[in-house]
Design a protein around this motif. Structure first.
Motif, mmCIF file in Angstrom:
data_model
loop_
_atom_site.group_PDB
_atom_site.id
_atom_site.type_symbol
_atom_site.label_atom_id
_atom_site.label_comp_id
_atom_site.label_asym_id
_atom_site.label_seq_id
_atom_site.Cartn_x
_atom_site.Cartn_y
_atom_site.Cartn_z
ATOM 1 N N TYR A 74 46.971 34.651 39.179
ATOM 2 C CA TYR A 74 46.941 34.715 37.723
ATOM 3 C C TYR A 74 46.656 36.111 37.173
ATOM 4 N N ALA A 75 46.470 37.080 38.035
ATOM 5 C CA ALA A 75 46.249 38.455 37.575
ATOM 6 C C ALA A 75 47.574 39.037 37.099
ATOM 7 N N GLU A 76 47.576 39.542 35.869
ATOM 8 C CA GLU A 76 48.795 40.111 35.299
ATOM 9 C C GLU A 76 48.705 41.624 35.131
ATOM 10 N N LEU A 77 47.526 42.139 34.875
ATOM 11 C CA LEU A 77 47.368 43.540 34.512
ATOM 12 C C LEU A 77 46.451 44.335 35.419
ATOM 13 N N CYS A 78 45.409 43.715 35.918
ATOM 14 C CA CYS A 78 44.367 44.480 36.611
ATOM 15 C C CYS A 78 44.869 45.055 37.925
ATOM 16 N N ALA A 83 39.030 43.916 36.883
ATOM 17 C CA ALA A 83 39.083 42.453 36.815
ATOM 18 C C ALA A 83 39.836 42.093 35.538
ATOM 19 N N GLU A 84 40.118 40.828 35.395
ATOM 20 C CA GLU A 84 40.899 40.354 34.245
ATOM 21 C C GLU A 84 40.444 38.944 33.901
ATOM 22 N N CYS A 116 33.340 46.460 39.123
ATOM 23 C CA CYS A 116 34.635 46.817 38.535
ATOM 24 C C CYS A 116 34.474 47.949 37.523
ATOM 25 N N THR A 117 35.507 48.761 37.391
ATOM 26 C CA THR A 117 35.502 49.877 36.451
ATOM 27 C C THR A 117 36.073 49.504 35.094
ATOM 28 N N ALA A 118 36.762 48.354 35.028
ATOM 29 C CA ALA A 118 37.353 47.919 33.758
ATOM 30 C C ALA A 118 37.624 46.425 33.801
ATOM 31 N N LEU A 119 37.747 45.853 32.605
ATOM 32 C CA LEU A 119 38.095 44.449 32.437
ATOM 33 C C LEU A 119 39.321 44.402 31.538
ATOM 34 N N MET A 120 40.334 43.638 31.936
ATOM 35 C CA MET A 120 41.606 43.572 31.230
ATOM 36 C C MET A 120 41.833 42.176 30.633
ATOM 37 N N PRO A 162 36.653 49.603 29.369
ATOM 38 C CA PRO A 162 36.065 50.407 30.452
ATOM 39 C C PRO A 162 34.635 49.932 30.702
ATOM 40 N N LEU A 163 34.252 49.887 31.959
ATOM 41 C CA LEU A 163 32.908 49.435 32.318
ATOM 42 C C LEU A 163 32.170 50.551 33.037
#
Length: 168
Positions: A74-78, A83-84, A116-120, A162-163
């Motif tokens: 189900y990940a589309e972008l990360c 993470a997403e 994680c460095t970011a959440l999408m 951004p995290l």
């Protein structure tokens, strides 16, 4: 609002709530088969984490979200290190009471916990303005180069938060 991991006993209620929320927002019009994808909570749970928001007084389910990592179904972008979350849904009768924000915060906390460095997130253009506002307030920013169109007439906007790395 109490947010916790969903168990198999929650899946039927999560399915009903998710489909109802997407229908109420008009996101299932002309989308043959997507209601079935939303309702397949057991399938989503095999590829990510299903979190639910529960009213602490009544115990009633108020919302749900699917948290995923790169390379999963189900990940589309990360990408690696990110993470997403997907399929965030709030009971139409409970919207505007902080349930969506609580679910987003649970996803942020989970992403930080995993380093994680970011959440999408993808959001549908022209729908759910309240959700768009929630994400903007939380600090998500558009990433136009990652916008995409999975089906004609379904334009998805990419947002990224951004995290900061966890303290050493």
């Amino acid at each position: 609002m109490l947010v916790r991991a969903a168990g198999p006993d929650d899946f039927a209620a999560v399915a009903r709530l998710t489909v109802a929320a997407y229908e109420a927002d008009g996101q299932l019009k002309g989308e043959a088969g997507y209601a079935e994808v939303l309702a397949d909570v057991a399938g989503r749970a095999e590829h990510g984490e299903i979190l639910v928001a529960v009213d602490p007084v009544t115990g009633q389910l108020r919302g749900s979200v699917t948290f995923v990592l790169p390379g999963t179904r189900y990940a589309e972008l990360c990408v690696p290190g990110e993470a997403e979350f997907r399929m965030l849904a709030v009971d139409p009768a409970a919207q505007g009471r902080g349930t969506g924000a609580a679910l987003v915060e649970a996803c942020v906390a989970r992403a930080v916990e995993l380093g994680c460095t970011a959440l999408m997130i993808c959001v549908r253009a022209g729908h759910a303005e309240a959700a768009h506002q929630l994400y903007r307030r939380r600090g998500f920013v558009r990433v136009p180069e990652q916008d995409w169109t999975p089906l004609p007439g379904v334009d998805l906007l990419a947002l990224r938060l951004p995290l900061a790395p966890p303290p050493a």
